[in-house]
Scaffold this motif. Structure first.
Motif, PDB file in Angstrom:
ATOM      1  N   VAL A 151       0.867  -1.184   0.000  1.00 61.81           N
ATOM      2  CA  VAL A 151       0.000   0.000   0.000  1.00 61.81           C
ATOM      3  C   VAL A 151       0.902   1.231   0.000  1.00 61.81           C
ATOM      4  O   VAL A 151       1.753   1.383   0.897  1.00 61.81           O
ATOM      5  CB  VAL A 151      -0.903   0.024   1.262  1.00 61.81           C
ATOM      6  CG1 VAL A 151      -1.802   1.255   1.235  1.00 61.81           C
ATOM      7  CG2 VAL A 151      -1.738  -1.253   1.353  1.00 61.81           C
ATOM      8  N   CYS A 152       0.762   2.117  -0.995  1.00 64.57           N
ATOM      9  CA  CYS A 152       1.660   3.285  -1.065  1.00 64.57           C
ATOM     10  C   CYS A 152       1.032   4.393  -1.899  1.00 64.57           C
ATOM     11  O   CYS A 152      -0.101   4.291  -2.349  1.00 64.57           O
ATOM     12  CB  CYS A 152       3.015   2.869  -1.653  1.00 64.57           C
ATOM     13  SG  CYS A 152       2.921   2.329  -3.372  1.00 64.57           S
ATOM     14  N   GLY A 153       1.786   5.485  -2.103  1.00 61.42           N
ATOM     15  CA  GLY A 153       1.357   6.587  -2.970  1.00 61.42           C
ATOM     16  C   GLY A 153       1.043   7.866  -2.233  1.00 61.42           C
ATOM     17  O   GLY A 153       1.140   8.945  -2.779  1.00 61.42           O
ATOM     18  N   SER A 154       0.633   7.731  -0.946  1.00 60.52           N
ATOM     19  CA  SER A 154       0.247   8.927  -0.201  1.00 60.52           C
ATOM     20  C   SER A 154       0.138   8.601   1.279  1.00 60.52           C
ATOM     21  O   SER A 154      -0.264   7.501   1.656  1.00 60.52           O
ATOM     22  CB  SER A 154      -1.106   9.428  -0.740  1.00 60.52           C
ATOM     23  OG  SER A 154      -1.786  10.188   0.224  1.00 60.52           O
ATOM     24  N   PHE A 155       0.505   9.567   2.115  1.00 59.42           N
ATOM     25  CA  PHE A 155       0.302   9.459   3.570  1.00 59.42           C
ATOM     26  C   PHE A 155      -1.149   9.105   3.873  1.00 59.42           C
ATOM     27  O   PHE A 155      -1.456   8.340   4.777  1.00 59.42           O
ATOM     28  CB  PHE A 155       0.589  10.814   4.233  1.00 59.42           C
ATOM     29  CG  PHE A 155       1.908  10.880   4.941  1.00 59.42           C
ATOM     30  CD1 PHE A 155       2.002  10.529   6.281  1.00 59.42           C
ATOM     31  CD2 PHE A 155       3.053  11.295   4.272  1.00 59.42           C
ATOM     32  CE1 PHE A 155       3.218  10.599   6.943  1.00 59.42           C
ATOM     33  CE2 PHE A 155       4.271  11.369   4.941  1.00 59.42           C
ATOM     34  CZ  PHE A 155       4.352  11.026   6.281  1.00 59.42           C
ATOM     35  N   PHE A 156      -2.057   9.681   3.074  1.00 59.29           N
ATOM     36  CA  PHE A 156      -3.479   9.603   3.392  1.00 59.29           C
ATOM     37  C   PHE A 156      -4.044   8.227   3.041  1.00 59.29           C
ATOM     38  O   PHE A 156      -4.947   7.739   3.709  1.00 59.29           O
ATOM     39  CB  PHE A 156      -4.216  10.747   2.678  1.00 59.29           C
ATOM     40  CG  PHE A 156      -3.514  12.047   2.940  1.00 59.29           C
ATOM     41  CD1 PHE A 156      -3.610  12.633   4.189  1.00 59.29           C
ATOM     42  CD2 PHE A 156      -2.685  12.620   1.996  1.00 59.29           C
ATOM     43  CE1 PHE A 156      -2.909  13.802   4.479  1.00 59.29           C
ATOM     44  CE2 PHE A 156      -1.981  13.795   2.278  1.00 59.29           C
ATOM     45  CZ  PHE A 156      -2.090  14.381   3.525  1.00 59.29           C
ATOM     46  N   VAL A 157      -3.499   7.606   2.007  1.00 58.29           N
ATOM     47  CA  VAL A 157      -3.896   6.234   1.648  1.00 58.29           C
ATOM     48  C   VAL A 157      -3.459   5.289   2.773  1.00 58.29           C
ATOM     49  O   VAL A 157      -4.241   4.467   3.258  1.00 58.29           O
ATOM     50  CB  VAL A 157      -3.286   5.832   0.297  1.00 58.29           C
ATOM     51  CG1 VAL A 157      -3.465   4.339   0.036  1.00 58.29           C
ATOM     52  CG2 VAL A 157      -3.927   6.642  -0.837  1.00 58.29           C
ATOM     53  N   VAL A 158      -2.212   5.431   3.214  1.00 52.46           N
ATOM     54  CA  VAL A 158      -1.698   4.589   4.311  1.00 52.46           C
ATOM     55  C   VAL A 158      -2.521   4.804   5.584  1.00 52.46           C
ATOM     56  O   VAL A 158      -2.879   3.852   6.283  1.00 52.46           O
ATOM     57  CB  VAL A 158      -0.196   4.883   4.543  1.00 52.46           C
ATOM     58  CG1 VAL A 158       0.291   4.247   5.844  1.00 52.46           C
ATOM     59  CG2 VAL A 158       0.630   4.376   3.372  1.00 52.46           C
ATOM     60  N   ALA A 159      -2.840   6.056   5.886  1.00 52.65           N
ATOM     61  CA  ALA A 159      -3.607   6.365   7.099  1.00 52.65           C
ATOM     62  C   ALA A 159      -4.959   5.667   7.081  1.00 52.65           C
ATOM     63  O   ALA A 159      -5.410   5.147   8.110  1.00 52.65           O
ATOM     64  CB  ALA A 159      -3.800   7.866   7.226  1.00 52.65           C
TER      65      ALA A 159
END
Length: 429
Positions: free
Chosen positions: A418-426
């Motif tokens: 899972v990656c691409g953005s802080f918000f996706v991970v959150a």
């Protein structure tokens, strides 16, 4: 709704927030920050600090430094951004988050000044962190810049040391469209007579740091000329390194719990920083430094850096989100064993997605998604752009739906990233 939730909702909704609205929240000078700090008795003048800037690695490096000071017995503040789950992750002392009551009381206290100063969300958060550190009389605070350096709200401190991790393309619309311009912005944290450590020597911009340091009479250290990686062993939980200390002609064995291979560069910067600080009189013993680096997650609460949340299928979260960050993640993938790779990915609109997508492997299955914030890139648009780079997958309206689909399709011997953005991970957390 309780007072803390109300306060945080107010901060998000009333103040321009970069993570939500993008460049319009970025202020081109330090005027607001200084005006806010003046209203709360200039707390930034009442504690000692270390200032950390860079495109990638500044968060991990800040957490490593905080762990080292904590392990050495110092009362250690840590200011980082953005947060993953709780606003209070941004402001910590010895790993513990700022109390909800402080967030509420500080916001109330400064409320009357918000209307005429009109600070951004980040400016207010910086003032809050500095007030908390001063009030709690920390021995040292590790301060991570938000964006850039020269005009970053945190750049009102005179630290014990400045650390600049690496420079790559990110926020070009704000920081400039060449590495040289971006490096110039980051070099803005170098202060008169204050030593600076550069984690990674990059030939094309080295002169930017050397010239700034010379102009400010700041001693400069390039960490990767003081240390050399002699061997590394990467597992899903640790990164074991053998490092040659070039200055002392000694080998050091370090087992990092921040286990992405990209931490090799960060750890050299941190080790050089620790040495400069030892020479300045800080009591950081080598055994404490090595022990701290093995327990960074436990000491500081850092998350989302090549974080393994499940073993079968191996499921990893990483907040890497720009070209250099994604390159490092792809490099790390080469050390992993799996049958099939499933990638859950989403970006925000102002990332140069067309430069990042070609770095991803065409053999993976993709689950394109959109985090729940206004700046998030539409999942269908992402899927369309990805198809041009030969990446096959399906769009999902939410991060949870994408992850659920990946879990349904993945076999026990597969891997989900899972990656691409802080918000996706959150949202996965």
């Amino acid at each position: 709704m309780d007072a803390y939730k109300e306060t945080v909702a107010y901060l998000y909704e009333q103040l321009p927030m970069f993570t939500r609205v993008g460049a319009t929240a970025y202020k081109e000078d330090l005027h607001n920050t200084l005006a806010l700090l003046e209203q709360v008795n200039n707390p930034h003048q009442h504690f000692r600090s270390i200032h950390v800037a860079g495109t990638n690695g500044k968060g991990s490096s800040s957490h490593m430094l905080a762990a080292i000071f904590q392990e050495a017995g110092y009362k250690t503040g840590l200011y980082t951004s953005p947060h993953l789950l709780d606003f209070r992750e941004r402001i910590r002392i010895n790993g513990a988050m700022v109390p909800e009551s402080f967030v509420v009381d500080f916001t109330r206290q400064i409320q009357t000044h918000i209307d005429h100063i009109q600070p951004s969300f980040f400016e207010l958060t910086v003032a809050m962190a500095f007030s908390y550190f001063a009030q709690e009389k920390v021995d040292i605070a590790i301060i991570e810049t938000g964006l850039g350096g020269r005009l970053d709200s945190t750049n009102v401190i005179t630290p014990e040391l400045s650390l600049i991790t690496n420079i790559s393309y990110d926020h070009k619309n704000i920081l400039g469209d060449t590495l040289e311009k971006i490096a110039g912005e980051k070099a803005g944290i170098i202060k008169s007579g204050v030593p600076v450590v550069i984690s990674e020597t990059q030939a094309e911009i080295r002169h930017v740091f050397e010239q700034t340091a010379a102009a400010k009479a700041a001693p400069i250290h390039f960490a990767d000329q003081e240390w050399m990686v002699d061997g590394s062993d990467i597992t899903s939980t640790h990164l074991a390194l053998t490092l040659m200390d070039i200055r002392q002609q000694q080998m050091r064995h370090i087992k990092l719990d921040l286990n992405g291979q990209y931490q090799e560069k960060n750890v050299m910067g941190v080790l050089s920083a620790a040495r400069v600080l030892q020479e300045k009189g800080w009591q950081l013993h080598t055994d404490q430094v090595i022990h701290a680096l093995t327990h960074v997650k436990k000491l500081t609460g850092v998350r989302g850096r090549w974080e393994v949340i499940q073993q079968h299928p191996l499921t990893v979260l990483d907040v890497g989100h720009n070209e250099a960050g994604i390159r490092e993640i792809m490099e790390q993938l080469r050390h992993m064993n799996y049958q099939q790779l499933h990638i859950v990915v989403g970006f925000v609109k102002d990332k140069e997605v067309e430069k990042v997508l070609p770095l991803f492997p065409a053999t993976a299955h993709y689950y394109f998604c959109k985090a729940q914030l206004p700046r998030a890139l539409d999942e269908n648009e992402l899927a369309e752009q990805a198809a041009h780079s030969g990446l096959q997958g399906h769009p999902y309206p939410s991060v949870q739906a994408a992850l659920q689909a990946a879990r349904q399709h993945a076999q026990p011997d597969d891997m989900i990233l899972v990656c691409g953005s802080f918000f996706v991970v959150a949202e996965v957390m």
